[in-house]
Design a protein around this motif. Structure first.
Motif, PDB file in Angstrom:
ATOM      1  N   GLN A 308       3.398  35.281  28.469  1.00  0.00           N
ATOM      2  CA  GLN A 308       2.142  35.184  29.192  1.00  0.00           C
ATOM      3  C   GLN A 308       1.025  35.498  28.215  1.00  0.00           C
ATOM      4  OE1 GLN A 308       2.733  38.289  32.185  1.00  0.00           O
ATOM      5  NE2 GLN A 308       1.200  39.499  31.135  1.00  0.00           N
ATOM      6  N   SER A 309      -0.187  35.258  28.637  1.00  0.00           N
ATOM      7  CA  SER A 309      -1.329  35.438  27.747  1.00  0.00           C
ATOM      8  C   SER A 309      -1.756  36.903  27.727  1.00  0.00           C
ATOM      9  CB  SER A 309      -2.498  34.556  28.220  1.00  0.00           C
ATOM     10  OG  SER A 309      -3.624  34.765  27.409  1.00  0.00           O
ATOM     11  N   TYR A 310      -1.632  37.526  26.590  1.00  0.00           N
ATOM     12  CA  TYR A 310      -2.121  38.889  26.391  1.00  0.00           C
ATOM     13  C   TYR A 310      -2.284  39.109  24.898  1.00  0.00           C
ATOM     14  CZ  TYR A 310       2.440  40.390  24.695  1.00  0.00           C
ATOM     15  OH  TYR A 310       3.578  40.522  23.954  1.00  0.00           O
ATOM     16  N   GLU A 311      -3.061  40.109  24.550  1.00  0.00           N
ATOM     17  CA  GLU A 311      -3.315  40.420  23.150  1.00  0.00           C
ATOM     18  C   GLU A 311      -2.238  41.370  22.655  1.00  0.00           C
ATOM     19  OE1 GLU A 311      -5.303  39.691  19.701  1.00  0.00           O
ATOM     20  OE2 GLU A 311      -5.812  38.877  21.681  1.00  0.00           O
ATOM     21  N   PRO A 312      -1.365  40.931  21.760  1.00  0.00           N
ATOM     22  CA  PRO A 312      -0.267  41.808  21.326  1.00  0.00           C
ATOM     23  C   PRO A 312      -0.779  42.963  20.477  1.00  0.00           C
ATOM     24  CG  PRO A 312      -0.281  39.785  20.036  1.00  0.00           C
ATOM     25  CD  PRO A 312      -1.295  39.597  21.129  1.00  0.00           C
ATOM     26  N   PHE A 313      -0.058  44.062  20.532  1.00  0.00           N
ATOM     27  CA  PHE A 313      -0.367  45.194  19.660  1.00  0.00           C
ATOM     28  C   PHE A 313      -0.024  44.839  18.212  1.00  0.00           C
ATOM     29  CE2 PHE A 313       0.301  47.426  23.739  1.00  0.00           C
ATOM     30  CZ  PHE A 313      -0.887  48.145  23.793  1.00  0.00           C
ATOM     31  N   THR A 314      -0.787  45.390  17.292  1.00  0.00           N
ATOM     32  CA  THR A 314      -0.574  45.163  15.863  1.00  0.00           C
ATOM     33  C   THR A 314      -0.279  46.491  15.177  1.00  0.00           C
ATOM     34  OG1 THR A 314      -2.894  45.482  15.241  1.00  0.00           O
ATOM     35  CG2 THR A 314      -2.248  43.271  15.994  1.00  0.00           C
ATOM     36  N   THR A 315      -0.053  46.429  13.876  1.00  0.00           N
ATOM     37  CA  THR A 315       0.262  47.652  13.131  1.00  0.00           C
ATOM     38  C   THR A 315      -0.883  48.659  13.172  1.00  0.00           C
ATOM     39  OG1 THR A 315      -0.483  46.559  11.092  1.00  0.00           O
ATOM     40  CG2 THR A 315       1.890  46.515  11.568  1.00  0.00           C
ATOM     41  N   ALA A 316      -2.074  48.237  13.540  1.00  0.00           N
ATOM     42  CA  ALA A 316      -3.191  49.177  13.669  1.00  0.00           C
ATOM     43  C   ALA A 316      -2.932  50.212  14.760  1.00  0.00           C
ATOM     44  CB  ALA A 316      -4.481  48.422  13.958  1.00  0.00           C
ATOM     45  N   SER A 317      -2.029  49.906  15.680  1.00  0.00           N
ATOM     46  CA  SER A 317      -1.718  50.833  16.769  1.00  0.00           C
ATOM     47  C   SER A 317      -0.666  51.865  16.380  1.00  0.00           C
ATOM     48  CB  SER A 317      -1.215  50.054  17.988  1.00  0.00           C
ATOM     49  OG  SER A 317      -2.162  49.122  18.433  1.00  0.00           O
ATOM     50  N   PHE A 329       9.506  47.409  15.719  1.00  0.00           N
ATOM     51  CA  PHE A 329       9.173  48.237  16.876  1.00  0.00           C
ATOM     52  C   PHE A 329       8.069  47.582  17.703  1.00  0.00           C
ATOM     53  CE2 PHE A 329       6.324  51.453  18.708  1.00  0.00           C
ATOM     54  CZ  PHE A 329       7.177  51.959  19.671  1.00  0.00           C
ATOM     55  N   LEU A 330       7.059  47.029  17.054  1.00  0.00           N
ATOM     56  CA  LEU A 330       5.994  46.344  17.792  1.00  0.00           C
ATOM     57  C   LEU A 330       6.531  45.160  18.583  1.00  0.00           C
ATOM     58  CD1 LEU A 330       3.046  46.381  15.241  1.00  0.00           C
ATOM     59  CD2 LEU A 330       3.138  47.575  17.430  1.00  0.00           C
ATOM     60  N   ASP A 331       7.535  44.479  18.046  1.00  0.00           N
ATOM     61  CA  ASP A 331       8.147  43.381  18.798  1.00  0.00           C
ATOM     62  C   ASP A 331       8.719  43.889  20.120  1.00  0.00           C
ATOM     63  OD1 ASP A 331       7.513  41.603  16.787  1.00  0.00           O
ATOM     64  OD2 ASP A 331       9.517  41.627  15.879  1.00  0.00           O
ATOM     65  N   LEU A 332       9.325  45.084  20.093  1.00  0.00           N
ATOM     66  CA  LEU A 332       9.855  45.678  21.316  1.00  0.00           C
ATOM     67  C   LEU A 332       8.732  46.010  22.295  1.00  0.00           C
ATOM     68  CD1 LEU A 332      12.479  48.158  19.800  1.00  0.00           C
ATOM     69  CD2 LEU A 332      12.952  45.953  20.877  1.00  0.00           C
ATOM     70  N   VAL A 333       7.678  46.635  21.793  1.00  0.00           N
ATOM     71  CA  VAL A 333       6.563  47.020  22.663  1.00  0.00           C
ATOM     72  C   VAL A 333       5.907  45.787  23.270  1.00  0.00           C
ATOM     73  CG1 VAL A 333       4.281  48.103  22.732  1.00  0.00           C
ATOM     74  CG2 VAL A 333       6.133  49.190  21.466  1.00  0.00           C
ATOM     75  N   ASN A 334       5.656  44.775  22.466  1.00  0.00           N
ATOM     76  CA  ASN A 334       5.004  43.574  22.980  1.00  0.00           C
ATOM     77  C   ASN A 334       5.894  42.819  23.967  1.00  0.00           C
ATOM     78  OD1 ASN A 334       2.524  43.880  21.595  1.00  0.00           O
ATOM     79  ND2 ASN A 334       3.437  43.068  19.718  1.00  0.00           N
ATOM     80  N   ALA A 335       7.202  42.857  23.733  1.00  0.00           N
ATOM     81  CA  ALA A 335       8.125  42.269  24.714  1.00  0.00           C
ATOM     82  C   ALA A 335       8.073  43.055  26.017  1.00  0.00           C
ATOM     83  CB  ALA A 335       9.544  42.249  24.154  1.00  0.00           C
TER      84      ALA A 335
END
Length: 387
Positions: A308-317, A329-335
């Motif tokens: 769906q349309s959302y702004e994924p978290f990046t390494t800045a988080s 890990f970000l792939d897990l969070v964004n999923a």
């Protein structure tokens, strides 16, 4: 534990319809082909007995063994021989298995109990059943994550124990909590009407039995994995100084409420009252996230199928953007964000409350990364699945 995270990350990157499973994946099947589930005790199709082997993380179809009270896995004449947990015949209806030669009568999960409710009180049996079901769900996940689990034999020995209690007849309050390895659960939390009333009285968006267990076990693992160890100073940088007066912090929270900007820094209002509670709340949400993603992936639901349309978290988080495993890990969070967005819409379609009534701010993603690294580090150091 690496196989678990490796499999999840491979699934998130896999082509559509390709399923990558780990050794303890949750989609179980009876020998007859019927889908079966974690808490099942009998196949509804072929009526074989079922049991959960905690060492393998599988629900097994069972045939009677050579001696009374023993079982073997269906289709494996030379396979392991099991016996049922003694709590199978009690209201707990535990479906976990033990090796037939084990001197223990109770399984890994039930053996952690120090106190169970008084079963001469008629209402306690059904409540205990629900409490044990939630506890088994949590213990199975801890084993999948590779976290150390050891039964407490005496106070302050670093082990884990549970007191599952009902309030006394005198009406004195019984609080769920953790103290030096002993987790106390008020079994009234298994009563839906009671739990909903408390949730509404305390203006909480979410309150479940499993959530209680995951929160309190977070306090236990803080003592085991953070206190006095190499993670303590990084913890203070991420969560704050736990040496702040705990009683005063709780009193201030109850009297004044959370900071106005709590939602930019914490996963819940309660997390904002003290670093210990911030850790426990974040830990619980980490377990929510990993268990739900594991279930979704085990049944073939991937990020690709719920885009769906959302702004994924990046390494800045991230609290440590240089972490080599940071993007995985970000792939897990964004999923997780994508999955819970869809699940919330499904809940609304059924006229139910949101499945996941939380919003993850970037700072909490960094805290979740910290928990993730602690868990991975603990599982790498400790080969124990259960004690």
């Amino acid at each position: 534990m690496s196989y678990f995270f490796d499999a999840i990350n491979r699934q998130l990157r896999a082509p559509k319809r390709q399923r990558v499973r780990h050794a303890r994946a949750k989609a179980f099947q009876c020998i007859c082909g019927q889908p079966i589930f974690f808490s099942n005790t009998e196949c509804l199709n072929c009526h074989r007995q079922l049991g959960f082997d905690p060492k393998r993380g599988h629900v097994l179809a069972l045939d009677e063994g050579a001696t009374p009270g023993t079982w073997r896995e269906s289709g494996r004449a030379r396979g392991k021989t099991y016996k049922r947990c003694a709590n199978f015949t009690l209201p707990a209806l535990c479906n976990w298995l033990l090796p037939a030669h084990s001197p223990d009568a109770l399984c890994t999960a039930c053996n952690l109990n120090r106190t169970i409710p008084d079963l001469s009180v008629p209402d306690n049996g059904p409540l205990w059943f629900k409490v044990e079901a939630a506890k088994r769900q949590m213990i199975a996940q801890l084993m999948t994550l590779g976290l150390p689990i050891r039964r407490s034999e005496e106070p302050d020995d670093g082990g884990l124990a549970f007191d599952l209690l009902a309030p006394g007849a005198d009406g004195a309050p019984l609080l769920t909590g953790h103290a030096r390895g002993l987790i106390t659960i008020n079994i009234l939390e298994a009563d839906d009407a009671y739990r909903v009333k408390v949730r509404e009285d305390m203006r909480e968006p979410y309150r479940t039995l499993l959530g209680h267990f995951r929160h309190e076990i977070g306090h236990y693992y803080w003592d085991q994995l953070i206190a006095g160890g190499p993670w303590l100073e990084p913890f203070r940088q991420v969560f704050g100084d736990e040496q702040a007066d705990y009683a005063q912090a709780l009193q201030r929270n109850y009297e004044q409420g959370p900071p106005a900007d709590w939602d930019l820094h914490f996963i819940s209002t309660y997390a904002s009252c003290h670093p210990w509670e911030d850790w426990a709340e974040t830990w619980a949400h980490y377990l929510h996230m990993m268990d739900t993603l594991d279930t979704a992936i085990s049944f073939g639901v991937t990020r690709m199928s719920v885009e769906q349309s959302y702004e994924p978290f990046t390494t800045a988080s991230l609290y440590d953007p240089q972490d080599p495993d940071g993007q995985a890990f970000l792939d897990l969070v964004n999923a997780w964000v994508a999955l819970t967005g869809v699940l919330n819409e499904l809940s609304r379609s059924m006229g139910q409350r949101d499945f996941y009534p939380f919003v993850l701010p970037a700072e909490v993603v960094g805290k979740l990364q910290f928990v993730h690294r602690v868990v991975k580090g603990a599982s790498a150091q400790d080969g124990t699945r259960a004690g």
